[in-house]
Design a protein around this motif. Structure first.
Motif, PDB file in Angstrom:
ATOM      1  N   ASN A 128       3.438-108.201 -11.720  1.00  0.00           N
ATOM      2  CA  ASN A 128       4.353-107.061 -11.705  1.00  0.00           C
ATOM      3  C   ASN A 128       5.057-106.906 -10.363  1.00  0.00           C
ATOM      4  O   ASN A 128       5.460-105.810  -9.991  1.00  0.00           O
ATOM      5  N   ARG A 129       5.210-108.025  -9.658  1.00  0.00           N
ATOM      6  CA  ARG A 129       5.974-108.007  -8.402  1.00  0.00           C
ATOM      7  C   ARG A 129       7.051-109.076  -8.448  1.00  0.00           C
ATOM      8  O   ARG A 129       6.802-110.216  -8.847  1.00  0.00           O
ATOM      9  N   ALA A 130       8.245-108.695  -8.007  1.00  0.00           N
ATOM     10  CA  ALA A 130       9.367-109.630  -7.890  1.00  0.00           C
ATOM     11  C   ALA A 130       9.964-109.505  -6.496  1.00  0.00           C
ATOM     12  O   ALA A 130       9.893-108.442  -5.859  1.00  0.00           O
ATOM     13  N   LEU A 131      10.569-110.594  -6.031  1.00  0.00           N
ATOM     14  CA  LEU A 131      11.183-110.631  -4.710  1.00  0.00           C
ATOM     15  C   LEU A 131      12.473-111.433  -4.812  1.00  0.00           C
ATOM     16  O   LEU A 131      12.508-112.483  -5.456  1.00  0.00           O
ATOM     17  N   ALA A 132      13.534-110.921  -4.211  1.00  0.00           N
ATOM     18  CA  ALA A 132      14.801-111.661  -4.174  1.00  0.00           C
ATOM     19  C   ALA A 132      15.605-111.203  -2.970  1.00  0.00           C
ATOM     20  O   ALA A 132      15.434-110.074  -2.484  1.00  0.00           O
ATOM     21  N   GLY A 133      16.494-112.068  -2.504  1.00  0.00           N
ATOM     22  CA  GLY A 133      17.334-111.703  -1.372  1.00  0.00           C
ATOM     23  C   GLY A 133      18.553-112.583  -1.289  1.00  0.00           C
ATOM     24  O   GLY A 133      18.590-113.693  -1.849  1.00  0.00           O
ATOM     25  N   LEU A 134      19.559-112.109  -0.574  1.00  0.00           N
ATOM     26  CA  LEU A 134      20.802-112.859  -0.389  1.00  0.00           C
ATOM     27  C   LEU A 134      20.917-113.329   1.049  1.00  0.00           C
ATOM     28  O   LEU A 134      20.498-112.642   1.981  1.00  0.00           O
ATOM     29  N   SER A 135      21.451-114.522   1.230  1.00  0.00           N
ATOM     30  CA  SER A 135      21.714-115.080   2.554  1.00  0.00           C
ATOM     31  C   SER A 135      20.475-114.996   3.445  1.00  0.00           C
ATOM     32  O   SER A 135      19.449-115.607   3.126  1.00  0.00           O
ATOM     33  N   MET A 136      20.502-114.235   4.543  1.00  0.00           N
ATOM     34  CA  MET A 136      19.315-114.086   5.375  1.00  0.00           C
ATOM     35  C   MET A 136      18.138-113.583   4.550  1.00  0.00           C
ATOM     36  O   MET A 136      16.990-114.013   4.736  1.00  0.00           O
ATOM     37  N   GLY A 137      18.403-112.654   3.622  1.00  0.00           N
ATOM     38  CA  GLY A 137      17.350-112.151   2.759  1.00  0.00           C
ATOM     39  C   GLY A 137      16.797-113.218   1.833  1.00  0.00           C
ATOM     40  O   GLY A 137      15.627-113.179   1.447  1.00  0.00           O
ATOM     41  N   GLY A 138      17.650-114.192   1.463  1.00  0.00           N
ATOM     42  CA  GLY A 138      17.158-115.323   0.675  1.00  0.00           C
ATOM     43  C   GLY A 138      16.247-116.211   1.496  1.00  0.00           C
ATOM     44  O   GLY A 138      15.233-116.722   0.994  1.00  0.00           O
ATOM     45  N   PHE A 139      16.591-116.403   2.764  1.00  0.00           N
ATOM     46  CA  PHE A 139      15.746-117.152   3.690  1.00  0.00           C
ATOM     47  C   PHE A 139      14.400-116.452   3.857  1.00  0.00           C
ATOM     48  O   PHE A 139      13.336-117.086   3.830  1.00  0.00           O
ATOM     49  N   GLN A 140      14.434-115.127   3.997  1.00  0.00           N
ATOM     50  CA  GLN A 140      13.198-114.349   4.102  1.00  0.00           C
ATOM     51  C   GLN A 140      12.392-114.416   2.806  1.00  0.00           C
ATOM     52  O   GLN A 140      11.156-114.469   2.831  1.00  0.00           O
ATOM     53  N   THR A 141      13.085-114.431   1.683  1.00  0.00           N
ATOM     54  CA  THR A 141      12.403-114.561   0.387  1.00  0.00           C
ATOM     55  C   THR A 141      11.685-115.895   0.274  1.00  0.00           C
ATOM     56  O   THR A 141      10.521-115.959  -0.166  1.00  0.00           O
ATOM     57  N   LEU A 142      12.360-116.971   0.653  1.00  0.00           N
ATOM     58  CA  LEU A 142      11.723-118.283   0.639  1.00  0.00           C
ATOM     59  C   LEU A 142      10.480-118.295   1.521  1.00  0.00           C
ATOM     60  O   LEU A 142       9.422-118.807   1.135  1.00  0.00           O
ATOM     61  N   ASP A 143      10.609-117.723   2.714  1.00  0.00           N
ATOM     62  CA  ASP A 143       9.491-117.717   3.650  1.00  0.00           C
ATOM     63  C   ASP A 143       8.284-116.965   3.088  1.00  0.00           C
ATOM     64  O   ASP A 143       7.166-117.489   3.082  1.00  0.00           O
ATOM     65  N   VAL A 144       8.501-115.737   2.619  1.00  0.00           N
ATOM     66  CA  VAL A 144       7.388-114.925   2.125  1.00  0.00           C
ATOM     67  C   VAL A 144       6.783-115.524   0.860  1.00  0.00           C
ATOM     68  O   VAL A 144       5.549-115.595   0.709  1.00  0.00           O
ATOM     69  N   SER A 145       7.633-115.976  -0.063  1.00  0.00           N
ATOM     70  CA  SER A 145       7.115-116.472  -1.342  1.00  0.00           C
ATOM     71  C   SER A 145       6.387-117.806  -1.207  1.00  0.00           C
ATOM     72  O   SER A 145       5.527-118.130  -2.032  1.00  0.00           O
ATOM     73  N   LEU A 146       6.730-118.596  -0.172  1.00  0.00           N
ATOM     74  CA  LEU A 146       6.031-119.859   0.043  1.00  0.00           C
ATOM     75  C   LEU A 146       4.845-119.713   0.989  1.00  0.00           C
ATOM     76  O   LEU A 146       3.922-120.540   0.966  1.00  0.00           O
ATOM     77  N   THR A 147       4.861-118.671   1.819  1.00  0.00           N
ATOM     78  CA  THR A 147       3.722-118.403   2.691  1.00  0.00           C
ATOM     79  C   THR A 147       2.628-117.663   1.931  1.00  0.00           C
ATOM     80  O   THR A 147       1.429-117.937   2.113  1.00  0.00           O
ATOM     81  N   ARG A 148       3.033-116.713   1.082  1.00  0.00           N
ATOM     82  CA  ARG A 148       2.080-115.917   0.297  1.00  0.00           C
ATOM     83  C   ARG A 148       2.440-116.025  -1.197  1.00  0.00           C
ATOM     84  O   ARG A 148       2.843-115.042  -1.820  1.00  0.00           O
ATOM     85  N   PRO A 149       2.309-117.210  -1.787  1.00  0.00           N
ATOM     86  CA  PRO A 149       2.731-117.404  -3.179  1.00  0.00           C
ATOM     87  C   PRO A 149       1.921-116.604  -4.184  1.00  0.00           C
ATOM     88  O   PRO A 149       2.367-116.400  -5.316  1.00  0.00           O
ATOM     89  N   GLU A 150       0.763-116.135  -3.767  1.00  0.00           N
ATOM     90  CA  GLU A 150      -0.085-115.362  -4.683  1.00  0.00           C
ATOM     91  C   GLU A 150       0.411-113.948  -4.916  1.00  0.00           C
ATOM     92  O   GLU A 150      -0.105-113.240  -5.802  1.00  0.00           O
ATOM     93  N   LEU A 151       1.422-113.518  -4.185  1.00  0.00           N
ATOM     94  CA  LEU A 151       1.869-112.125  -4.274  1.00  0.00           C
ATOM     95  C   LEU A 151       2.949-111.894  -5.329  1.00  0.00           C
ATOM     96  O   LEU A 151       3.071-110.779  -5.843  1.00  0.00           O
ATOM     97  N   PHE A 152       3.756-112.918  -5.631  1.00  0.00           N
ATOM     98  CA  PHE A 152       4.936-112.697  -6.481  1.00  0.00           C
ATOM     99  C   PHE A 152       5.023-113.751  -7.585  1.00  0.00           C
ATOM    100  O   PHE A 152       4.959-114.950  -7.304  1.00  0.00           O
ATOM    101  N   ASN A 153       5.211-113.278  -8.802  1.00  0.00           N
ATOM    102  CA  ASN A 153       5.445-114.192  -9.918  1.00  0.00           C
ATOM    103  C   ASN A 153       6.930-114.444 -10.154  1.00  0.00           C
ATOM    104  O   ASN A 153       7.287-115.345 -10.909  1.00  0.00           O
ATOM    105  N   TYR A 154       7.799-113.631  -9.529  1.00  0.00           N
ATOM    106  CA  TYR A 154       9.239-113.739  -9.737  1.00  0.00           C
ATOM    107  C   TYR A 154       9.927-113.823  -8.379  1.00  0.00           C
ATOM    108  O   TYR A 154       9.731-112.961  -7.511  1.00  0.00           O
ATOM    109  N   VAL A 155      10.747-114.874  -8.209  1.00  0.00           N
ATOM    110  CA  VAL A 155      11.418-115.104  -6.926  1.00  0.00           C
ATOM    111  C   VAL A 155      12.891-115.419  -7.190  1.00  0.00           C
ATOM    112  O   VAL A 155      13.221-116.193  -8.093  1.00  0.00           O
ATOM    113  N   GLY A 156      13.783-114.799  -6.402  1.00  0.00           N
ATOM    114  CA  GLY A 156      15.214-115.056  -6.521  1.00  0.00           C
ATOM    115  C   GLY A 156      15.846-115.328  -5.169  1.00  0.00           C
ATOM    116  O   GLY A 156      15.587-114.590  -4.210  1.00  0.00           O
TER     117      GLY A 156
END
Length: 385
Positions: free
Chosen positions: A268-296
């Motif tokens: 029940n957690r999703a994360l997405a971001g644009l440009s710099m926020g997309g870079f931050q999304t990649l970082d968080v979702s690959l560092t803590r992959p157990e937190l989010f089932n949905y990534v954009g």
């Protein structure tokens, strides 16, 4: 002669009025100017837009904005009464941002009160109406609430603000909701997705149409308090990435899950971001992959870091055979004319190398909110299925 109290008050008021009118008649009268009736922007029938400003003493005025698709600013022409004006080519119906330059000074359009706020600048917003904007328009449907929420960031040792959207009926109910964390780009703050991004209205319309599940949307401030001299180089991007992750994981998420009725699990957690926020999304979702089932990831990639560095930093997630099983959605979108396309392609190649599954969409256009609002409108209906 006996004068009543009411009569006395009336005479006093009458005397004061006569004196005031006399003084006004003797005072110098303000001379009307063309600015009194000026309108800007003016959307014409053929979808061209006229932008105007009264600046009789100026020697040069230009206007730039995302309606130019990366092109050079347009020069305004001055008429004989001091009004500068320029008319765009026909624009596709949408929301656009623009800024005037008057004799080299960045200037807001004083006739347009609709603005987008950034970390160090303001821009005007204009709407070219049409059927294409239906998904982001204000409609007669149930609306959620967007709040400015302040929290204490221990990671940054300061008070920070985020915007939080709660769905229609949240206040009167007891239901717990999934949470979607939505990140902005460089130069913006937590208000970006709520103003030019139209996030609240987009989600309201999707909910009303039955195309999305009710959710809480958290829009944190991804711009970090760096020294004024810091540029957007590789070192700065890595610093921002680290500072943001610390604040997001240790302050933003705990505050949200403590304050709101959330469903606090990866499903029940999703994360997405644009440009710099997309870079931050990649970082968080690959560092803590157990937190989010949905990534954009919108218009982004591993810029500011080499692919070799990224492959080393995120080796655990990239080489995890269960990564794909635990991701219901890994969505990537970018415009074919986007200036970060090279970083995007290198990032896709890295994901392909490690057999990370993702959905990819390449659209027309470049690095603009015009694309990011469309991506949000497509991404949200895929969440929490």
């Amino acid at each position: 002669m006996i004068v009543s109290m009411n009569t006395s008050r009336f005479l006093a008021t009458l005397f004061a009025t006569v004196v005031a009118v006399g003084a006004l008649a003797q005072a110098p009268q303000r001379t009307p100017t063309p600015n009194d009736t000026l309108k800007s922007p003016k959307v014409l029938d053929d979808k061209r837009v006229m932008i105007q400003i009264y600046a009789p003493k100026a020697s040069e005025v230009t206007v730039g904005g995302d309606f130019l698709s990366g092109g050079k600013p347009i020069s305004l022409t001055k008429n004989d009464v001091g009004v500068w004006s320029a008319t765009t080519s026909p624009l596709r119906p949408d929301y656009y941002s623009y800024t005037l330059m008057v004799d080299g000074v960045r200037t807001m359009d004083p006739k347009n009160p609709v603005i987008k706020q950034g970390i160090s600048s303001l821009e005007n917003i204009m709407l070219v109406p049409g059927a294409e904007t239906a998904f982001e328009d204000i409609k007669a449907v149930p609306h959620g609430e967007v709040r400015e929420v302040w929290y204490s960031s221990k990671a940054l040792n300061m008070m920070r603000r985020m915007h939080v959207y709660t769905p229609p009926g949240y206040e009167k109910g007891t239901t717990k909701y999934p949470v979607f964390y939505l990140l902005h780009g460089a130069g913006d703050d937590d208000s970006g997705w709520n103003t030019i991004g139209r996030a609240g209205f987009i989600i309201d319309n999707l909910l009303a149409a039955g195309q999305a599940k009710p959710m809480i949307v958290v829009m944190p401030n991804g711009s970090m308090p760096l020294p004024p001299s810091s540029g957007m180089n590789a070192q700065a991007m890595n610093t921002i990435r680290s500072m943001f992750a610390n604040d997001f994981l240790n302050d933003v998420m705990p505050h949200v899950e403590k304050t709101y009725r959330t469903l606090p699990n990866r499903e029940n957690r999703a994360l997405a971001g644009l440009s710099m926020g997309g870079f931050q999304t990649l970082d968080v979702s690959l560092t803590r992959p157990e937190l989010f089932n949905y990534v954009g990831v919108f218009s982004s990639g591993f810029f500011g870091a080499s692919i070799d560095e990224a492959e080393t930093k995120y080796a655990k997630a990239l080489n995890d055979p269960s990564f794909n099983k635990n991701k219901k959605l890994f969505w990537i979108g970018i415009g074919k004319d986007d200036f970060v396309m090279d970083a995007n392609k290198k990032t896709l190649a890295l994901l392909d190398k490690h057999q990370i599954k993702y959905q990819y969409k390449e659209t027309s256009g470049g690095h603009t909110w015009i694309n990011w609002r469309q991506y949000l409108n497509e991404y949200v209906p895929l969440l929490f299925k």
